[in-house]
Design a protein around this motif. Structure first.
Motif, PDB file in Angstrom:
ATOM      1  N   GLU A  33       0.815   6.984   8.093  1.00 45.67           N
ATOM      2  CA  GLU A  33      -0.277   7.475   7.255  1.00 45.67           C
ATOM      3  C   GLU A  33       0.231   7.573   5.823  1.00 45.67           C
ATOM      4  O   GLU A  33       1.318   8.072   5.567  1.00 45.67           O
ATOM      5  CB  GLU A  33      -0.753   8.847   7.741  1.00 45.67           C
ATOM      6  CG  GLU A  33      -2.049   9.310   7.103  1.00 45.67           C
ATOM      7  CD  GLU A  33      -1.873   9.981   5.750  1.00 45.67           C
ATOM      8  OE1 GLU A  33      -2.782   9.869   4.915  1.00 45.67           O
ATOM      9  OE2 GLU A  33      -0.838  10.605   5.524  1.00 45.67           O
ATOM     10  N   SER A  34      -0.556   7.054   4.884  1.00 43.94           N
ATOM     11  CA  SER A  34      -0.193   7.113   3.477  1.00 43.94           C
ATOM     12  C   SER A  34      -1.445   6.997   2.627  1.00 43.94           C
ATOM     13  O   SER A  34      -2.285   6.128   2.868  1.00 43.94           O
ATOM     14  CB  SER A  34       0.781   5.979   3.142  1.00 43.94           C
ATOM     15  OG  SER A  34       1.094   5.984   1.773  1.00 43.94           O
ATOM     16  N   ASP A  35      -1.581   7.862   1.651  1.00 47.19           N
ATOM     17  CA  ASP A  35      -2.706   7.820   0.707  1.00 47.19           C
ATOM     18  C   ASP A  35      -4.068   7.810   1.393  1.00 47.19           C
ATOM     19  O   ASP A  35      -4.984   7.118   0.975  1.00 47.19           O
ATOM     20  CB  ASP A  35      -2.593   6.617  -0.226  1.00 47.19           C
ATOM     21  CG  ASP A  35      -1.341   6.668  -1.090  1.00 47.19           C
ATOM     22  OD1 ASP A  35      -0.904   7.774  -1.424  1.00 47.19           O
ATOM     23  OD2 ASP A  35      -0.806   5.593  -1.408  1.00 47.19           O
ATOM     24  N   GLY A  36      -4.205   8.536   2.496  1.00 49.00           N
ATOM     25  CA  GLY A  36      -5.478   8.636   3.189  1.00 49.00           C
ATOM     26  C   GLY A  36      -5.813   7.456   4.081  1.00 49.00           C
ATOM     27  O   GLY A  36      -6.906   7.394   4.635  1.00 49.00           O
ATOM     28  N   SER A  37      -4.899   6.520   4.214  1.00 50.92           N
ATOM     29  CA  SER A  37      -5.113   5.364   5.093  1.00 50.92           C
ATOM     30  C   SER A  37      -4.074   5.366   6.192  1.00 50.92           C
ATOM     31  O   SER A  37      -2.983   5.910   6.037  1.00 50.92           O
ATOM     32  CB  SER A  37      -4.987   4.053   4.306  1.00 50.92           C
ATOM     33  OG  SER A  37      -6.022   3.916   3.384  1.00 50.92           O
ATOM     34  N   TRP A  39      -1.766   2.835   8.425  1.00 48.14           N
ATOM     35  CA  TRP A  39      -1.205   1.493   8.352  1.00 48.14           C
ATOM     36  C   TRP A  39      -0.550   1.162   9.684  1.00 48.14           C
ATOM     37  O   TRP A  39       0.244   1.930  10.214  1.00 48.14           O
ATOM     38  CB  TRP A  39      -0.165   1.418   7.243  1.00 48.14           C
ATOM     39  CG  TRP A  39      -0.715   1.813   5.908  1.00 48.14           C
ATOM     40  CD1 TRP A  39      -0.775   3.079   5.392  1.00 48.14           C
ATOM     41  CD2 TRP A  39      -1.304   0.970   4.930  1.00 48.14           C
ATOM     42  NE1 TRP A  39      -1.361   3.072   4.158  1.00 48.14           N
ATOM     43  CE2 TRP A  39      -1.692   1.786   3.841  1.00 48.14           C
ATOM     44  CE3 TRP A  39      -1.538  -0.395   4.870  1.00 48.14           C
ATOM     45  CZ2 TRP A  39      -2.302   1.261   2.710  1.00 48.14           C
ATOM     46  CZ3 TRP A  39      -2.133  -0.908   3.732  1.00 48.14           C
ATOM     47  CH2 TRP A  39      -2.506  -0.082   2.668  1.00 48.14           C
ATOM     48  N   ARG A  59      -4.556  -2.329   7.556  1.00 45.60           N
ATOM     49  CA  ARG A  59      -4.959  -1.044   6.975  1.00 45.60           C
ATOM     50  C   ARG A  59      -6.060  -0.455   7.842  1.00 45.60           C
ATOM     51  O   ARG A  59      -7.048  -1.125   8.146  1.00 45.60           O
ATOM     52  CB  ARG A  59      -5.469  -1.255   5.556  1.00 45.60           C
ATOM     53  CG  ARG A  59      -5.778   0.034   4.848  1.00 45.60           C
ATOM     54  CD  ARG A  59      -6.231  -0.256   3.430  1.00 45.60           C
ATOM     55  NE  ARG A  59      -6.047   0.920   2.622  1.00 45.60           N
ATOM     56  CZ  ARG A  59      -6.096   0.931   1.319  1.00 45.60           C
ATOM     57  NH1 ARG A  59      -6.301  -0.194   0.658  1.00 45.60           N
ATOM     58  NH2 ARG A  59      -5.926   2.045   0.659  1.00 45.60           N
ATOM     59  N   ASN A  60      -5.866   0.773   8.264  1.00 47.03           N
ATOM     60  CA  ASN A  60      -6.801   1.482   9.138  1.00 47.03           C
ATOM     61  C   ASN A  60      -7.063   0.715  10.434  1.00 47.03           C
ATOM     62  O   ASN A  60      -8.114   0.865  11.053  1.00 47.03           O
ATOM     63  CB  ASN A  60      -8.103   1.814   8.414  1.00 47.03           C
ATOM     64  CG  ASN A  60      -7.869   2.816   7.297  1.00 47.03           C
ATOM     65  OD1 ASN A  60      -7.093   3.760   7.453  1.00 47.03           O
ATOM     66  ND2 ASN A  60      -8.498   2.612   6.158  1.00 47.03           N
ATOM     67  N   THR A  75       2.405  -2.810   1.486  1.00 50.46           N
ATOM     68  CA  THR A  75       1.522  -3.559   0.583  1.00 50.46           C
ATOM     69  C   THR A  75       2.352  -4.457  -0.320  1.00 50.46           C
ATOM     70  O   THR A  75       3.548  -4.226  -0.527  1.00 50.46           O
ATOM     71  CB  THR A  75       0.686  -2.616  -0.312  1.00 50.46           C
ATOM     72  OG1 THR A  75       1.586  -1.891  -1.167  1.00 50.46           O
ATOM     73  CG2 THR A  75      -0.151  -1.656   0.507  1.00 50.46           C
ATOM     74  N   SER A  78       3.641  -2.589  -3.489  1.00 52.29           N
ATOM     75  CA  SER A  78       4.881  -1.863  -3.218  1.00 52.29           C
ATOM     76  C   SER A  78       6.067  -2.819  -3.131  1.00 52.29           C
ATOM     77  O   SER A  78       7.130  -2.569  -3.706  1.00 52.29           O
ATOM     78  CB  SER A  78       4.750  -1.083  -1.908  1.00 52.29           C
ATOM     79  OG  SER A  78       5.986  -0.552  -1.504  1.00 52.29           O
ATOM     80  N   ASP A  87      -3.714  -3.733  -3.427  1.00 51.91           N
ATOM     81  CA  ASP A  87      -3.216  -3.422  -2.091  1.00 51.91           C
ATOM     82  C   ASP A  87      -3.939  -4.235  -1.022  1.00 51.91           C
ATOM     83  O   ASP A  87      -3.524  -4.257   0.122  1.00 51.91           O
ATOM     84  CB  ASP A  87      -3.369  -1.930  -1.787  1.00 51.91           C
ATOM     85  CG  ASP A  87      -2.312  -1.106  -2.491  1.00 51.91           C
ATOM     86  OD1 ASP A  87      -1.331  -1.683  -2.992  1.00 51.91           O
ATOM     87  OD2 ASP A  87      -2.457   0.124  -2.542  1.00 51.91           O
TER      88      ASP A  87
END
Length: 95
Positions: A33-37, A39, A59-60, A75, A78, A87
Motif C-alpha cells: 500500500e502506498s499513497d492510497g493505492s 500495488w 495498481r489496485n 512506478t 520512481s 505513474d
C-alpha cells in the motif's frame, strides 16, 4: 539479444505471439500500500533476461502500470527518479 550480450543458451523470442511462452509467473506476488493505492507486483522469470527477470506491477489489482526488469520500483517515475513521468506510464524505453 545482442544488446544484452546473450549467448546461445538464451532462447530467442521470435515475436510478440511467443513472449508469454518464455515467462514463468511466480507462486507468490508482493502486495504493498502506498499513497492510497494498492500495488501488486510479480517478479517473473524470463528466458531472455535471466539476471533481472521481468517485473509486472498492477495498481489496485486491476491496471497494469509497469513492465520492465525487476528493480523493486512500483512506478517508472520512481525507477527513473523523474516526477514528470506519469505513474500510469507502463513502459519506458531505456535510451
Amino acid at each position: 539479444m545482442a544488446m544484452l550480450g546473450a549467448d546461445d543458451t538464451v532462447a530467442p523470442v521470435a515475436g510478440a505471439h511467443e513472449v508469454w511462452d518464455h515467462v514463468t509467473w511466480p507462486d507468490e506476488v508482493l502486495l504493498e500500500e502506498s499513497d492510497g493505492s494498492w500495488w501488486v507486483s510479480a517478479e517473473c522469470e524470463c528466458t531472455w533476461e535471466p539476471e533481472h527477470g521481468l517485473l509486472v506491477v498492477l495498481r489496485n489489482g486491476s491496471r497494469v502500470t509497469r513492465v520492465g526488469p525487476y528493480d523493486g520500483h512500483l512506478t517508472n517515475s520512481s525507477a527513473f527518479g523523474d516526477p514528470s513521468v506519469s505513474d500510469d506510464e507502463v513502459y519506458r524505453r531505456i535510451r
